[in-house]
Design a protein around this motif. Sequence first.
Motif, PDB file in Angstrom:
ATOM      1  N   LEU A 115     -15.242 -47.515  -4.008  1.00  0.00           N
ATOM      2  CA  LEU A 115     -13.945 -47.440  -4.685  1.00  0.00           C
ATOM      3  C   LEU A 115     -14.032 -47.761  -6.179  1.00  0.00           C
ATOM      4  O   LEU A 115     -13.011 -47.930  -6.834  1.00  0.00           O
ATOM      5  N   LEU A 119     -13.644 -40.960  -8.167  1.00  0.00           N
ATOM      6  CA  LEU A 119     -13.177 -40.071  -7.106  1.00  0.00           C
ATOM      7  C   LEU A 119     -11.693 -39.805  -7.312  1.00  0.00           C
ATOM      8  O   LEU A 119     -10.994 -40.595  -7.955  1.00  0.00           O
ATOM      9  N   ARG A 120     -11.240 -38.715  -6.710  1.00  0.00           N
ATOM     10  CA  ARG A 120      -9.831 -38.382  -6.855  1.00  0.00           C
ATOM     11  C   ARG A 120      -8.950 -39.453  -6.185  1.00  0.00           C
ATOM     12  O   ARG A 120      -9.169 -39.798  -5.033  1.00  0.00           O
ATOM     13  N   TRP A 125      -6.469 -45.452  -3.288  1.00  0.00           N
ATOM     14  CA  TRP A 125      -7.185 -45.842  -2.060  1.00  0.00           C
ATOM     15  C   TRP A 125      -7.609 -47.299  -2.135  1.00  0.00           C
ATOM     16  O   TRP A 125      -7.612 -48.014  -1.136  1.00  0.00           O
ATOM     17  N   ARG A 126      -7.952 -47.724  -3.345  1.00  0.00           N
ATOM     18  CA  ARG A 126      -8.352 -49.116  -3.538  1.00  0.00           C
ATOM     19  C   ARG A 126      -7.199 -50.058  -3.182  1.00  0.00           C
ATOM     20  O   ARG A 126      -7.383 -51.047  -2.477  1.00  0.00           O
ATOM     21  N   ILE A 127      -6.009 -49.704  -3.637  1.00  0.00           N
ATOM     22  CA  ILE A 127      -4.848 -50.556  -3.339  1.00  0.00           C
ATOM     23  C   ILE A 127      -4.569 -50.567  -1.837  1.00  0.00           C
ATOM     24  O   ILE A 127      -4.282 -51.612  -1.254  1.00  0.00           O
ATOM     25  N   LEU A 128      -4.707 -49.398  -1.193  1.00  0.00           N
ATOM     26  CA  LEU A 128      -4.460 -49.355   0.251  1.00  0.00           C
ATOM     27  C   LEU A 128      -5.431 -50.261   1.002  1.00  0.00           C
ATOM     28  O   LEU A 128      -5.039 -50.973   1.923  1.00  0.00           O
ATOM     29  N   VAL A 129      -6.711 -50.235   0.613  1.00  0.00           N
ATOM     30  CA  VAL A 129      -7.694 -51.065   1.306  1.00  0.00           C
ATOM     31  C   VAL A 129      -7.400 -52.543   1.062  1.00  0.00           C
ATOM     32  O   VAL A 129      -7.619 -53.391   1.921  1.00  0.00           O
ATOM     33  N   PHE A 130      -6.845 -52.827  -0.122  1.00  0.00           N
ATOM     34  CA  PHE A 130      -6.563 -54.212  -0.480  1.00  0.00           C
ATOM     35  C   PHE A 130      -5.309 -54.743   0.211  1.00  0.00           C
ATOM     36  O   PHE A 130      -5.205 -55.942   0.486  1.00  0.00           O
ATOM     37  N   LEU A 131      -4.361 -53.853   0.525  1.00  0.00           N
ATOM     38  CA  LEU A 131      -3.057 -54.288   1.048  1.00  0.00           C
ATOM     39  C   LEU A 131      -3.118 -55.288   2.214  1.00  0.00           C
ATOM     40  O   LEU A 131      -2.397 -56.285   2.192  1.00  0.00           O
TER      41      LEU A 131
END
Lengths: 309, 284
Positions: A115, A119-120, A125-131
């Motif tokens: 992350l 990448l597009r 995606w980083r925020i989603l994984v962090f949530l």
Amino acid sequence: MSESTGRVSDRAERAVRRSPHRPPARRRAQGREAVLALLFTAPALIALAVLRLWPMGSALTTSLLAPGSDVLGLENFRYLFSDPAFLEMVRVTVLFSVIVNPLQIVLALALAVLLTQRLRGVRFWRILVFLPAAVPQAVSAIVWGVALRPDGPVNGFLATLGIDVQPFLSSKDQALFSIIVIVSWIGVGYWMMFLIAGLLDIPAMYSEAAAIDGAGWWQTFWFVIIPQLRRPLGFVLVADTVANFLVFAPVQILTRGGPEGATNLVMFEIYSRAYQYGDLSLAAAETVLLVLIVLAIVTLQFRLLPGKD
Amino acid sequence: MFETYDPMRRKWPRRFWTVVAMAAGIYALLPLLWVLSSSLKPAGEIFAGLSPLTPQVLIPSSVTIESYVALATSSFPLALFNSLFIVTVTVIAGLAMSALAGYGLAVFRFRGRAILFAIVVISFLIPFDAVALPLAELFRDWGLDNTYFGLILPGIGNGFAVFLLRQFFLGIPRELIEAARVDGMNEFGIFTRIVLPMSKPALISAAQLIFVFQWQSFLWPLLIATDPRMTVAPVALASFVGQFEVDFGLMFAGCVLTIIVPIGVLLYAQRYFTESVATSGTKG
């Protein structure tokens, strides 16, 4: 607010220009500075004495008194180390630590590397994984407790793949694994953020130099990135280990240490010794052992924190 | 960062890794979506459409807020209020204490400074839960059980917060402080009127660390808040699990409310966090 701040720093800046840089009378200044430092740290020192040292002292005293005796001795510890239930708890806690820590750290590192690539939509995606890191462990336990039921969505998903219903939390073999899933859903994203901060801080020139030398991606990763990431990685390793030692909510809410002691981790063991069996002196002895181990790990962690003079 | 000189330059691997990143994000998000959608389903539909799996799991056939209405009349709102009140006071008091300590350990030069710093940070790095049981005994003796004070106090001492703030204060030019002294400003004035206003990112990150610790605390309130009127949100939710007949809609609605608060805080504080972890040198 910004206006008054501006005025104060303006004033300070003018003072800088005015003041000749004169070394103060060294010793007197040191004494004065020590007093000031103590004044500023006093609230923290008082909190530390009441919230850490006092309970540690009281646990130590209780642990050295066998029930019904007023002579200090190691009777409680001797009892613990001959108690099969205690030894089984140690085995379970070690097994849990040996699986959960490498798992979380490898995943956190892999995700951190992935992350930070170009990448597009990578920030999203980083925020989603962090949530999930925002979710309290107790709530994660409640949610996964329902998800892992025989009629829950995880088994629904497995059924779609043609796999039989799994018992998860009610199985002696799968319960500890289920607890690992529950704590990792939260933990991986949390530790990933520390590693991302570390990765973003590595100057690009290192990997550029490696590329000029003809290094491939894996070589760059192993010989350039990992050494540069040593400190944050060490920090995460130690902090994660301590955090996972103290896992309590999922065990208390979902399995109560069972089935057959398969998820009896150390915090729940201490809790149940004290409140289910009312054995405060054994609970205190276990607390002392836990604090000693944690203290050793934390001292190591402190040495990994940079800039301590 | 080492992105420019890697196989990602080629188009297909990059697409592949984008899909992996998406999958990771979606995997992390799915349980949250499931909780949210379950809290909005009519009673009796929560376990519908699971075997075999249908989209109904994530998309309610009809949206209803009946679970939230039921929740509003339960004891949960009080627990949520307790959590919010406790976390607010903890963050303010904890921030004040950590900032004072961090400043005291960063700015003043004296013999024994390194040792004092080590003692403060190592003690507070010992996770509070490890000493929670003996401390609960003491708090009961002192009559602090079932009080807000007793619930708040353990959250204010946070080793990471002290460390982070101290690292930030170390970076403040000493000339600035010396100049203010020459100007006749007292030490506390320098701290509150010069140093604190320029420390916003570090203060927000420290506040976030204190917040997260207190919001998710479970063992301590379980030990010390035995009176149902003093209970906090995670403990109240956990008590749903043990009930003979669990109202899952109610439980999920409570989970949503307990998760939404920290998500809001973390999303706001996240950019400051990466920034100040960088300046604190935790990653060195």
